[in-house]
Design a protein around this motif. Structure first.
Motif, PDB file in Angstrom:
ATOM      1  N   VAL A 113     -20.847  74.610 -85.034  1.00 53.45           N
ATOM      2  CA  VAL A 113     -20.908  76.049 -84.802  1.00 53.45           C
ATOM      3  C   VAL A 113     -19.915  76.400 -83.698  1.00 53.45           C
ATOM      4  O   VAL A 113     -19.905  75.763 -82.630  1.00 53.45           O
ATOM      5  CB  VAL A 113     -22.327  76.496 -84.412  1.00 53.45           C
ATOM      6  N   ILE A 114     -19.094  77.408 -83.935  1.00 52.82           N
ATOM      7  CA  ILE A 114     -18.058  77.779 -82.980  1.00 52.82           C
ATOM      8  C   ILE A 114     -18.682  78.391 -81.731  1.00 52.82           C
ATOM      9  O   ILE A 114     -19.462  79.343 -81.807  1.00 52.82           O
ATOM     10  CB  ILE A 114     -17.054  78.767 -83.614  1.00 52.82           C
ATOM     11  N   MET A 115     -18.313  77.796 -80.562  1.00 60.57           N
ATOM     12  CA  MET A 115     -18.847  78.261 -79.280  1.00 60.57           C
ATOM     13  C   MET A 115     -17.828  79.080 -78.495  1.00 60.57           C
ATOM     14  O   MET A 115     -18.193  79.997 -77.760  1.00 60.57           O
ATOM     15  CB  MET A 115     -19.283  77.064 -78.424  1.00 60.57           C
ATOM     16  N   GLN A 116     -16.547  78.731 -78.619  1.00 60.44           N
ATOM     17  CA  GLN A 116     -15.525  79.387 -77.796  1.00 60.44           C
ATOM     18  C   GLN A 116     -14.173  79.265 -78.493  1.00 60.44           C
ATOM     19  O   GLN A 116     -13.867  78.262 -79.128  1.00 60.44           O
ATOM     20  CB  GLN A 116     -15.458  78.726 -76.412  1.00 60.44           C
ATOM     21  N   VAL A 117     -13.355  80.299 -78.372  1.00 58.30           N
ATOM     22  CA  VAL A 117     -11.959  80.269 -78.834  1.00 58.30           C
ATOM     23  C   VAL A 117     -11.106  80.929 -77.754  1.00 58.30           C
ATOM     24  O   VAL A 117     -11.614  81.681 -76.920  1.00 58.30           O
ATOM     25  CB  VAL A 117     -11.767  80.992 -80.184  1.00 58.30           C
ATOM     26  N   ASN A 118      -9.815  80.643 -77.778  1.00 58.37           N
ATOM     27  CA  ASN A 118      -8.922  81.240 -76.773  1.00 58.37           C
ATOM     28  C   ASN A 118      -8.065  82.331 -77.421  1.00 58.37           C
ATOM     29  O   ASN A 118      -8.058  82.500 -78.647  1.00 58.37           O
ATOM     30  CB  ASN A 118      -8.061  80.163 -76.112  1.00 58.37           C
ATOM     31  N   ALA A 164      -8.646  75.136 -65.659  1.00 59.26           N
ATOM     32  CA  ALA A 164      -8.942  74.821 -67.054  1.00 59.26           C
ATOM     33  C   ALA A 164      -9.105  76.094 -67.877  1.00 59.26           C
ATOM     34  O   ALA A 164      -8.571  76.208 -68.992  1.00 59.26           O
ATOM     35  CB  ALA A 164     -10.202  73.975 -67.137  1.00 59.26           C
ATOM     36  N   ASN A 165      -9.831  77.046 -67.304  1.00 58.42           N
ATOM     37  CA  ASN A 165     -10.018  78.310 -68.017  1.00 58.42           C
ATOM     38  C   ASN A 165      -8.698  79.063 -68.170  1.00 58.42           C
ATOM     39  O   ASN A 165      -8.415  79.639 -69.230  1.00 58.42           O
ATOM     40  CB  ASN A 165     -11.027  79.185 -67.278  1.00 58.42           C
ATOM     41  N   LYS A 166      -7.880  79.020 -67.096  1.00 60.83           N
ATOM     42  CA  LYS A 166      -6.577  79.690 -67.173  1.00 60.83           C
ATOM     43  C   LYS A 166      -5.682  79.017 -68.212  1.00 60.83           C
ATOM     44  O   LYS A 166      -4.981  79.684 -68.980  1.00 60.83           O
ATOM     45  CB  LYS A 166      -5.898  79.660 -65.799  1.00 60.83           C
ATOM     46  N   ILE A 167      -5.701  77.658 -68.210  1.00 57.17           N
ATOM     47  CA  ILE A 167      -4.861  76.916 -69.163  1.00 57.17           C
ATOM     48  C   ILE A 167      -5.300  77.193 -70.592  1.00 57.17           C
ATOM     49  O   ILE A 167      -4.478  77.406 -71.485  1.00 57.17           O
ATOM     50  CB  ILE A 167      -4.909  75.406 -68.846  1.00 57.17           C
ATOM     51  N   ILE A 168      -6.606  77.182 -70.805  1.00 58.76           N
ATOM     52  CA  ILE A 168      -7.124  77.448 -72.148  1.00 58.76           C
ATOM     53  C   ILE A 168      -6.717  78.851 -72.601  1.00 58.76           C
ATOM     54  O   ILE A 168      -6.265  79.053 -73.735  1.00 58.76           O
ATOM     55  CB  ILE A 168      -8.656  77.283 -72.177  1.00 58.76           C
ATOM     56  N   ASP A 169      -6.850  79.805 -71.676  1.00 55.30           N
ATOM     57  CA  ASP A 169      -6.526  81.196 -72.039  1.00 55.30           C
ATOM     58  C   ASP A 169      -5.034  81.406 -72.250  1.00 55.30           C
ATOM     59  O   ASP A 169      -4.623  82.198 -73.099  1.00 55.30           O
ATOM     60  CB  ASP A 169      -7.032  82.153 -70.952  1.00 55.30           C
ATOM     61  N   HIS A 187      -4.329  85.054 -81.939  1.00 53.98           N
ATOM     62  CA  HIS A 187      -2.943  85.339 -82.297  1.00 53.98           C
ATOM     63  C   HIS A 187      -2.517  84.579 -83.558  1.00 53.98           C
ATOM     64  O   HIS A 187      -1.816  85.123 -84.419  1.00 53.98           O
ATOM     65  CB  HIS A 187      -2.029  84.988 -81.128  1.00 53.98           C
ATOM     66  N   LEU A 188      -2.947  83.317 -83.662  1.00 53.96           N
ATOM     67  CA  LEU A 188      -2.498  82.480 -84.773  1.00 53.96           C
ATOM     68  C   LEU A 188      -3.272  82.745 -86.064  1.00 53.96           C
ATOM     69  O   LEU A 188      -2.713  82.645 -87.159  1.00 53.96           O
ATOM     70  CB  LEU A 188      -2.626  80.994 -84.394  1.00 53.96           C
ATOM     71  N   THR A 189      -4.576  83.073 -85.956  1.00 50.61           N
ATOM     72  CA  THR A 189      -5.396  83.228 -87.163  1.00 50.61           C
ATOM     73  C   THR A 189      -5.679  84.682 -87.511  1.00 50.61           C
ATOM     74  O   THR A 189      -6.004  84.984 -88.658  1.00 50.61           O
ATOM     75  CB  THR A 189      -6.740  82.504 -86.995  1.00 50.61           C
ATOM     76  N   GLY A 190      -5.580  85.561 -86.518  1.00 49.85           N
ATOM     77  CA  GLY A 190      -5.910  86.965 -86.757  1.00 49.85           C
ATOM     78  C   GLY A 190      -7.369  87.285 -86.511  1.00 49.85           C
ATOM     79  O   GLY A 190      -7.752  88.460 -86.485  1.00 49.85           O
ATOM     80  N   TYR A 191      -8.220  86.269 -86.323  1.00 49.41           N
ATOM     81  CA  TYR A 191      -9.648  86.494 -86.065  1.00 49.41           C
ATOM     82  C   TYR A 191      -9.889  86.703 -84.585  1.00 49.41           C
ATOM     83  O   TYR A 191      -9.430  85.911 -83.749  1.00 49.41           O
ATOM     84  CB  TYR A 191     -10.478  85.304 -86.537  1.00 49.41           C
ATOM     85  N   LYS A 192     -10.625  87.761 -84.223  1.00 50.59           N
ATOM     86  CA  LYS A 192     -11.003  87.986 -82.829  1.00 50.59           C
ATOM     87  C   LYS A 192     -12.208  87.114 -82.488  1.00 50.59           C
ATOM     88  O   LYS A 192     -12.900  86.610 -83.367  1.00 50.59           O
ATOM     89  CB  LYS A 192     -11.314  89.461 -82.593  1.00 50.59           C
ATOM     90  N   GLU A 193     -12.447  86.974 -81.183  1.00 54.57           N
ATOM     91  CA  GLU A 193     -13.482  86.054 -80.706  1.00 54.57           C
ATOM     92  C   GLU A 193     -14.854  86.415 -81.282  1.00 54.57           C
ATOM     93  O   GLU A 193     -15.584  85.538 -81.760  1.00 54.57           O
ATOM     94  CB  GLU A 193     -13.516  86.085 -79.172  1.00 54.57           C
ATOM     95  N   TYR A 194     -15.211  87.691 -81.276  1.00 50.91           N
ATOM     96  CA  TYR A 194     -16.551  88.077 -81.738  1.00 50.91           C
ATOM     97  C   TYR A 194     -16.732  87.856 -83.243  1.00 50.91           C
ATOM     98  O   TYR A 194     -17.853  87.784 -83.736  1.00 50.91           O
ATOM     99  CB  TYR A 194     -16.838  89.551 -81.378  1.00 50.91           C
ATOM    100  N   GLU A 195     -15.606  87.712 -83.960  1.00 51.07           N
ATOM    101  CA  GLU A 195     -15.689  87.510 -85.402  1.00 51.07           C
ATOM    102  C   GLU A 195     -15.969  86.049 -85.781  1.00 51.07           C
ATOM    103  O   GLU A 195     -16.353  85.785 -86.914  1.00 51.07           O
ATOM    104  CB  GLU A 195     -14.382  87.957 -86.070  1.00 51.07           C
TER     105      GLU A 195
END
Length: 843
Positions: A303-308, A284-289, A313-321
């Motif tokens: 509230v956003i908990m996780q993004v892949n 699941a983690n591999k598929i999500i990633d 790539h699609l939005t330009g926002y990094k995970e920590y942002e």
């Protein structure tokens, strides 16, 4: 096995009392204590410690011939050490202890390791749900079929010896006198300890009557009967015949085996499930990633908990942002509050929402995404999380728009194509019918557009079509539709209030198109032929209106092009006639419905026959004789004119062969050939093939050509004519005076004969100017060494005048009408019997 049994503990099923005695307790007292408490095992203590255990099964190891057996201390016959299990241990683990050590009783200890009860394998089995397993297991193969049956008079001593020798736990006893059976088990042997009898026989010790059961019954039926009767053995019999004995031990062993197998499966399944769960989590983690779709997971508060990585790539926002923030940071501002309200209502109702949504990237670009939001609830947990899965479909939407553009619009001009025009016409007709209004359909076809393509190239032709479409659009009113159907065909749909509006629009279009177009440095003039049909006068359906407008457009071409025609019913009749002729023409060519007529030519000086012209006729079974003026243009339009030429050439060969066979010396046979045949460069080869086939000299044949045959391809025509001359074929220029009549042709091309068109001959000798022209043509031809033939001579005065001005040959009704083959042969034979200087006239 019930699912909950996997989580049961020893304390849930054990017997919470321990029957015990001191190690020096006599055996008889220990047995009496067991009977008093109805237990099958007793534990032995030493200073409050359990040091051993003795059970009913241990009876077989006793020496009953020992008179002091009853007083033997229990410690001398007990089993030691005693196995124990903690009360909090799971039954699954306890069952493994029973299975590994082969015992039937375990001591249970509390958290202080103090004995607090006893558990047997029966306790475990009885708590695993016997019904589901035993009900489907027949007794058939589970009982002991090799049961020993002894006579009732056998001594107990001998019976015990026999049981020890063969390790038997039960025997049957048969009393012949009573014709009945009894049974001896371990429990019965306890009587030998508690009762003082030294000379027991088997019948005295045997229990009876027997409890019986059929081998066809289920193990569950046997288990119920044992429980209800408080017994441990059943005699299996069928038709009053004893087959064997089913012991509770057999049944429990069967259950133990099944239980252990089930337990082993459960443990394997647990291990597999754990591995599977770990693997699923990893996958699941591999598929999500690795997913190409962006994935965003939020809690119940949004509230956003996780993004892949795809999200980044699609939005330009990094995970920590984005972690810890809300999804509205991606909002494009293009959707109102009502849009989001409907989204969340759908999520609350069905747990899923899907749709297109505009969002904004970090760089500020707005993109279209296909978004799926899924509500996820964990079992046993009231918290809700949301998974948003999206993909950027901006390019796909653009491609879809292009597909629609290609499907409904002309790629070159951007105008509606045939499909879209038909849709709009259908809608316009429905509206006009409802509102009782008029509308018009106009067909526009460019005149001689092919010449632009051939001379300037297809790129120039495409440019011209674009320019034409723009000019036509500029003449239309708002709401009118201009479409390109293909090639150089356009069609206009417009609403009108009277027929005059259609006429005015057509004239405006023609005027706009008359101004020259600039193409690749050239000024090109373009004209058009326009036809129109009006609803409801000229048709009520799309197909009818389009057909009638098309017919009117072709009528415009027939009357000279660069004109407009409004549909008239008579046009339809003419079109149907033309269509019928087209469908018949191919059939006529394949079924030899054509024939040659022959019109002889006369020498003005001698009166003899100077050859004949072969004239093509079509004799249709239904329509009768059809003039070449009707079917030759049709053959050209259908692309069959060269085939028609070949037929004529072949028939000419046959006719000349016939002349030679009959000794006919009538000069040359003249045939007419098409401009298409000459321009294709195949005419000389076709003639040579015919001459070779019929072994004829070329001097017997004359080819008649009009000026239009070589005006568009002079060099090609010259080459072909030179090849014909090399074959000995004579060449005549037909209809001279009606075309450009460029005199240079007469010197550059190898003509032998000049045929003056009948339109000039018809006006001599009465019309002065016309007579002078004919005289000039004859004089010019004589100076060039050309033979002159005057066509269309119908009166004696014309013949006399032509003779006076030096014409060589005449052809026309005055001398002879066109004749069938038989008529021509008769005419020839009559002509040669008459005086040569007397003309023969056939009326």
């Amino acid at each position: 096995m019930p699912h909950t049994s996997r989580y049961q503990k020893v304390c849930d099923v054990f017997t919470n009392k321990v029957i015990a005695c001191a190690k020096d307790t006599p055996l008889i007292e220990a047995v009496k204590l067991m009977s008093a408490h109805n237990v099958s095992a007793i534990f032995i203590k030493q200073q409050q410690q359990i040091v051993g255990v003795w059970t009913e099964t241990d009876c077989l190891r006793l020496n009953f011939s020992n008179r002091a057996l009853r007083q033997v201390a229990i410690e001398n016959v007990m089993s030691s050490p005693v196995l124990s299990v903690p009360s909090q241990q799971l039954l699954t683990e306890t069952a493994m202890v029973f299975n590994n050590h082969g015992v039937r009783h375990l001591l249970v200890t509390d958290t202080n390791e103090t004995p607090c009860g006893v558990i047997s394998i029966t306790d475990i089995v009885n708590n695993q749900g016997l019904e589901h397993y035993l009900q489907f297991r027949p007794i058939n193969d589970q009982y002991n079929k090799n049961i020993r049956i002894v006579p009732s008079s056998l001594t107990i001593h001998d019976a015990l010896s026999m049981m020890r020798e063969h390790a038997e736990k039960v025997i049957l006893v048969f009393n012949e006198a009573e014709n009945t059976h009894g049974i001896i088990t371990h429990r019965d042997l306890l009587k030998l300890i508690t009762e003082q009898h030294n000379h027991y026989i088997c019948w005295d010790l045997a229990s009876r009557p027997l409890h019986k059961i059929s081998p066809k019954d289920s193990l569950f039926d046997a288990y119920k009967l044992m429980s209800q009767s408080n017994i441990r053995h059943l005699v299996v019999s069928e038709n009053d015949q004893i087959n064997g004995v089913l012991s509770l031990e057999n049944l429990i062993n069967e259950i133990e085996t099944a239980y252990c197998c089930e337990l082993e499966k459960v443990l394997q399944q647990r291990d597999i499930a754990l591995q599977h769960s770990q693997r699923n989590l990893f996958l699941a983690n591999k598929i999500i990633d690795s997913s190409l779709d962006g994935i965003m997971i939020t809690d119940s508060n949004g509230v956003i908990m996780q993004v892949n990585p795809a999200f980044t790539h699609l939005t330009g926002y990094k995970e920590y942002e984005v972690i810890g923030k809300r999804p509205n940071m991606l909002s494009s501002g293009r959707h109102d509050k009502n849009f989001y309200t409907k989204m969340w209502n759908s999520l609350a109702k069905t747990g899923v929402w899907q749709g297109e949504i505009h969002n904004r990237k970090k760089c500020g670009d707005i993109y279209i995404e296909w978004l799926s939001i899924i509500e996820i609830k964990e079992p046993g947990n009231s918290d809700v999380i949301y998974a948003a899965i999206f993909s950027d479909i901006t390019e796909r939407k653009s491609a879809e728009e292009k597909v629609v553009q290609l499907a409904y619009f002309d790629e070159l001009t951007g105008l509606p194509n045939r499909r879209l025009f038909n849709d709009r016409l259908s809608m316009a007709l429905a509206s006009a019918h409802r509102d009782r209004q008029m509308l018009a359909v106009m067909f526009i076809d460019l005149d001689r557009f092919k010449e632009v393509n051939d001379s300037l190239g297809h790129n120039a032709g495409d440019t011209l079509l674009k320019l034409v479409s723009k000019r036509i659009i500029n003449t239309l009113n708002e709401g009118d539709t201009l479409a390109r159907l293909g090639g150089d065909e356009f069609v206009v749909l417009c609403e009108i209030n009277k027929v005059e509006a259609v006429i005015n629009l057509a004239e405006s279009i023609l005027n706009h198109l008359n101004a020259p177009f600039k193409l690749e440095g050239f000024e090109v003039g373009v004209t058009a032929s326009i036809g129109a049909a009006v609803y409801p006068d000229d048709g009520l359906e799309s197909e009818t209106l389009l057909k009638h407008a098309d017919i009117a457009m072709y009528r415009s071409k027939d009357v000279g092009r660069n004109s407009f025609q409004l549909f008239q019913p008579s046009m339809n009749a003419r079109s149907l006639e033309r269509l019928a002729m087209m469908s018949r023409f191919q059939h006529a060519l394949e079924n030899n419905e054509f024939e040659l007529y022959f019109q002889p030519k006369q020498c003005l000086k001698t009166g003899v026959i100077m050859g004949a012209e072969a004239l093509l006729r079509w004799r249709d079974p239904d329509l009768g004789v059809i003039s070449p003026a009707q079917f030759i243009p049709l053959a050209e339009e259908l692309g069959l004119v060269v085939r028609l030429d070949l037929w004529v050439i072949n028939q000419a060969g046959k006719e000349l062969t016939l002349w030679q066979t009959h000794g006919i010396n009538a000069g040359r046979l003249a045939i007419n050939v098409s401009a298409c045949h000459l321009s294709q460069g195949k005419l000389a080869d076709s003639i040579q093939t015919m001459l070779t086939r019929y072994q004829l000299p070329g001097s017997l044949l004359e080819i008649e050509l009009t000026e239009s045959s070589f005006i568009s391809s002079f060099s090609q025509a010259k080459k072909q004519l030179q090849q014909l001359k090399a074959l000995g074929v004579h060449i005549a220029l037909d209809d001279f005076g009606t075309g450009y009549s460029a005199l240079s042709y007469l010197t550059k091309l190898p003509f032998d004969t000049l045929k003056i068109d009948a339109s000039f001959i018809a006006k001599i000798p009465d019309e002065y100017g016309n007579s002078q022209i004919v005289a000039a043509i004859i004089a010019m031809a004589a100076s060039l060494g050309l033979v002159v033939v005057a066509e269309g001579v119908e009166h004696a005065s014309q013949e006399v005048h032509l003779a006076e001005i030096g014409c060589n040959i005449i052809q026309g009704y005055y001398y002879c009408r066109p004749l069938t083959q038989l008529q021509w042969l008769d005419f020839y034979h009559q002509a040669i019997t008459k005086h040569p200087d007397q003309p023969t006239v056939i009326s």
